[in-house]
Design an enzyme around this catalytic site. Structure first.
Site, PDB file in Angstrom:
ATOM      1  N   ILE A 146       2.032   0.153   7.090  1.00  0.00           N
ATOM      2  CA  ILE A 146       2.871  -1.041   7.107  1.00  0.00           C
ATOM      3  C   ILE A 146       3.015  -1.565   8.537  1.00  0.00           C
ATOM      4  O   ILE A 146       3.571  -0.885   9.408  1.00  0.00           O
ATOM      5  CB  ILE A 146       4.270  -0.743   6.514  1.00  0.00           C
ATOM      6  CG1 ILE A 146       4.146  -0.091   5.127  1.00  0.00           C
ATOM      7  CG2 ILE A 146       5.097  -2.029   6.458  1.00  0.00           C
ATOM      8  CD1 ILE A 146       3.339  -0.885   4.126  1.00  0.00           C
ATOM      9  N   THR A 147       2.510  -2.766   8.755  1.00  0.00           N
ATOM     10  CA  THR A 147       2.650  -3.407  10.055  1.00  0.00           C
ATOM     11  C   THR A 147       4.122  -3.748  10.298  1.00  0.00           C
ATOM     12  O   THR A 147       4.764  -4.353   9.444  1.00  0.00           O
ATOM     13  CB  THR A 147       1.800  -4.684  10.112  1.00  0.00           C
ATOM     14  OG1 THR A 147       0.442  -4.366   9.778  1.00  0.00           O
ATOM     15  CG2 THR A 147       1.825  -5.306  11.510  1.00  0.00           C
ATOM     16  N   GLU A 155      -6.015  -5.597   4.392  1.00  0.00           N
ATOM     17  CA  GLU A 155      -5.800  -6.658   3.385  1.00  0.00           C
ATOM     18  C   GLU A 155      -6.993  -6.806   2.437  1.00  0.00           C
ATOM     19  O   GLU A 155      -7.396  -7.902   2.065  1.00  0.00           O
ATOM     20  CB  GLU A 155      -5.464  -7.993   4.072  1.00  0.00           C
ATOM     21  CG  GLU A 155      -4.119  -7.924   4.781  1.00  0.00           C
ATOM     22  CD  GLU A 155      -3.600  -9.277   5.199  1.00  0.00           C
ATOM     23  OE1 GLU A 155      -3.773 -10.244   4.448  1.00  0.00           O
ATOM     24  OE2 GLU A 155      -3.000  -9.359   6.282  1.00  0.00           O
ATOM     25  N   THR A 163       0.817  -1.215   0.000  1.00  0.00           N
ATOM     26  CA  THR A 163       0.000   0.000   0.000  1.00  0.00           C
ATOM     27  C   THR A 163       0.848   1.262   0.000  1.00  0.00           C
ATOM     28  O   THR A 163       1.895   1.332   0.647  1.00  0.00           O
ATOM     29  CB  THR A 163      -0.924   0.006   1.233  1.00  0.00           C
ATOM     30  OG1 THR A 163      -1.768  -1.137   1.174  1.00  0.00           O
ATOM     31  CG2 THR A 163      -1.779   1.247   1.287  1.00  0.00           C
ATOM     32  N   GLY A 199      -4.336   2.678  -2.405  1.00  0.00           N
ATOM     33  CA  GLY A 199      -4.716   1.639  -1.468  1.00  0.00           C
ATOM     34  C   GLY A 199      -5.180   0.414  -2.238  1.00  0.00           C
ATOM     35  O   GLY A 199      -4.392  -0.473  -2.572  1.00  0.00           O
ATOM     36  N   GLN A 205     -23.583  -2.916  23.342  1.00  0.00           N
ATOM     37  CA  GLN A 205     -24.991  -2.669  23.676  1.00  0.00           C
ATOM     38  C   GLN A 205     -25.434  -3.504  24.883  1.00  0.00           C
ATOM     39  O   GLN A 205     -26.142  -3.022  25.762  1.00  0.00           O
ATOM     40  CB  GLN A 205     -25.867  -2.993  22.464  1.00  0.00           C
ATOM     41  CG  GLN A 205     -27.279  -2.414  22.538  1.00  0.00           C
ATOM     42  CD  GLN A 205     -27.286  -0.895  22.405  1.00  0.00           C
ATOM     43  OE1 GLN A 205     -26.314  -0.291  21.944  1.00  0.00           O
ATOM     44  NE2 GLN A 205     -28.368  -0.270  22.833  1.00  0.00           N
ATOM     45  N   ILE A 206     -25.003  -4.753  24.928  1.00  0.00           N
ATOM     46  CA  ILE A 206     -25.376  -5.629  26.048  1.00  0.00           C
ATOM     47  C   ILE A 206     -24.746  -5.145  27.352  1.00  0.00           C
ATOM     48  O   ILE A 206     -25.375  -5.188  28.421  1.00  0.00           O
ATOM     49  CB  ILE A 206     -24.979  -7.088  25.739  1.00  0.00           C
ATOM     50  CG1 ILE A 206     -25.903  -7.650  24.645  1.00  0.00           C
ATOM     51  CG2 ILE A 206     -25.041  -7.965  26.989  1.00  0.00           C
ATOM     52  CD1 ILE A 206     -25.479  -8.995  24.087  1.00  0.00           C
ATOM     53  N   ASN A 215      -1.373   7.106  -1.889  1.00  0.00           N
ATOM     54  CA  ASN A 215      -2.409   7.416  -2.881  1.00  0.00           C
ATOM     55  C   ASN A 215      -2.900   6.189  -3.636  1.00  0.00           C
ATOM     56  O   ASN A 215      -3.694   6.315  -4.574  1.00  0.00           O
ATOM     57  CB  ASN A 215      -1.883   8.461  -3.883  1.00  0.00           C
ATOM     58  CG  ASN A 215      -1.616   9.795  -3.216  1.00  0.00           C
ATOM     59  OD1 ASN A 215      -2.453  10.303  -2.472  1.00  0.00           O
ATOM     60  ND2 ASN A 215      -0.448  10.359  -3.459  1.00  0.00           N
TER      61      ASN A 215
END
Length: 379
Positions: free
Chosen positions: A157-158, A363, A126, A131, A336-337, A129
């Site tokens: 970038i991981t 991904e 990625t 993706g 919500q719960i 500009n």
């Protein structure tokens, strides 16, 4: 027919649960708040064989298949999506690309270090500009003698800063040409190769995400993976497996959010009875459990097909699409719960809620998955 867990799956699940309880759960909120990437955790995961799940034993890996891999990711993500995400990115992207497409010499050099967790891997496709539109990437590699000179930038970038080695795909041909991109292996410390800005993220905050910057970065020709011009085609194959990883990640987050909500609904009393007695809550739990089961079946089916050597282009996209959307819905209903407590950091619901959203984006977005699925249907 209900799938029965194999002995390996059961062993891995118990191992990961024990590991997470000891090494992840006590500090995960601290890492989340400070956005600390706990690299020592990944070295420890390497000692358990979880940084090279798919790598054959001859290269120092665990030698397992995708079914066991999915099990490991899901169990990690049930506790902390950030750790599951980083483990998945290391295995399926950087390590996976080298495993699937590199030369024997490259495999011998890099896989043992990656599989052991001694080195952390990054993978770069990625750009700021481009993706989903990877074919229009602007980062270039120009041949100069026996070296390629790379200029440009990658983002999202991981492990972009902490990674010891990165597989990056850059343009060596014309813009838009699917055979105009090439994959390179680049080690940290290479002149002209540096990490840029670290992203300040909504969720997955203990999984490091940064830019990669290339400024006249010179890389030897022998660092090319496969043939010049095959980088994009290689990436598509890598992403088929990567989608299964994100499906597993989504599944784990959904399971964690559901289990937390289920437990809370039995403990929380209103009007002199547990809130799980109320149809409004019990129906939510029923929907969550049903959708998680469906996501699990899709994910493990894709994993089993991958292990069998079958084409999983459609199945991995279906699993990733459905599981990621289920993860978001389940995490939302979990908040919500929990009610007002679900909006506080004293309870786990809010973190599942923040972490889940990445699964519909990373991904390949949900929209891209639908495009992939549709193309296989309309061939």
């Amino acid at each position: 027919m209900e799938a029965v867990a194999t002995e390996n799956q059961t062993m891995i699940a118990h191992m990961v649960r024990d590991f997470a309880a000891l090494h992840i759960k006590p500090d995960m909120m601290k890492w989340d708040e400070s956005q600390e990437f706990p690299i020592d955790v990944f070295h420890k995961l390497g000692e358990l064989g979880l940084m090279g799940v798919l790598v054959p034993q001859e290269y120092g890996g665990a030698g397992f298949g995708y079914v066991e891999y999915v099990t490991a990711i899901a169990e990690l993500a049930k506790v902390d999506g950030s750790i599951g995400l980083s483990m998945a990115a290391h295995n399926s992207l950087c390590t996976g690309h080298i495993l699937q497409h590199a030369s024997e010499a490259q495999k011998q050099k890099y896989l043992p270090k990656l599989a052991s967790g001694e080195w952390i891997g990054a993978w770069g496709l990625t750009e700021p500009n481009t993706g989903s539109d990877a074919g229009n990437m602007r980062t270039t590699a120009v041949l100069d003698g026996d070296e390629y000179v790379i200029n440009g930038a990658k983002n999202f970038i991981t492990h972009g800063k902490s990674g010891h080695v990165a597989v990056v795909i850059v343009r060596t041909g014309e813009v838009g040409d699917s055979h105009g991109m090439t994959a390179f292996i680049i080690e940290r410390g290479t002149p002209g190769f540096a990490a840029g800005r670290k992203e300040d993220k909504l969720g997955m905050r203990a999984s490091e995400t940064t830019e990669l910057i290339f400024t006249d970065c010179r890389v030897p020709k022998e660092n090319v993976i496969g043939k010049v011009g095959d980088g994009f085609v290689q990436s598509l194959k890598v992403l088929d497996g990567g989608r299964i990883s994100i499906a597993a990640l989504s599944l784990g987050i959904a399971q964690g959010a559901y289990e937390a909500a289920l437990q809370y609904s039995k403990e929380r009393h209103q009007f002199n009875q547990p809130i799980s007695n109320f149809q409004g809550i019990s129906f939510k739990l029923a929907d969550m459990a049903t959708e998680i089961e469906a996501a699990s079946q899709l994910t493990y089916r894709a994993a089993a097909m991958k292990d069998a050597g079958l084409n999983v282009n459609r199945e991995s996209a279906m699993a990733k699409l459905y599981a990621s959307e289920v993860s978001v819905r389940t995490a939302n209903e979990g908040v919500q719960i929990f009610g007002g407590y679900g909006y506080t950091k004293d309870y786990p619901a809010e973190k599942y809620y923040r972490d889940a959203k990445l699964c519909t984006i990373g991904e390949g977005t949900s929209e891209i998955q639908k495009l992939v699925i549709a193309r296989t249907l309309l061939k």
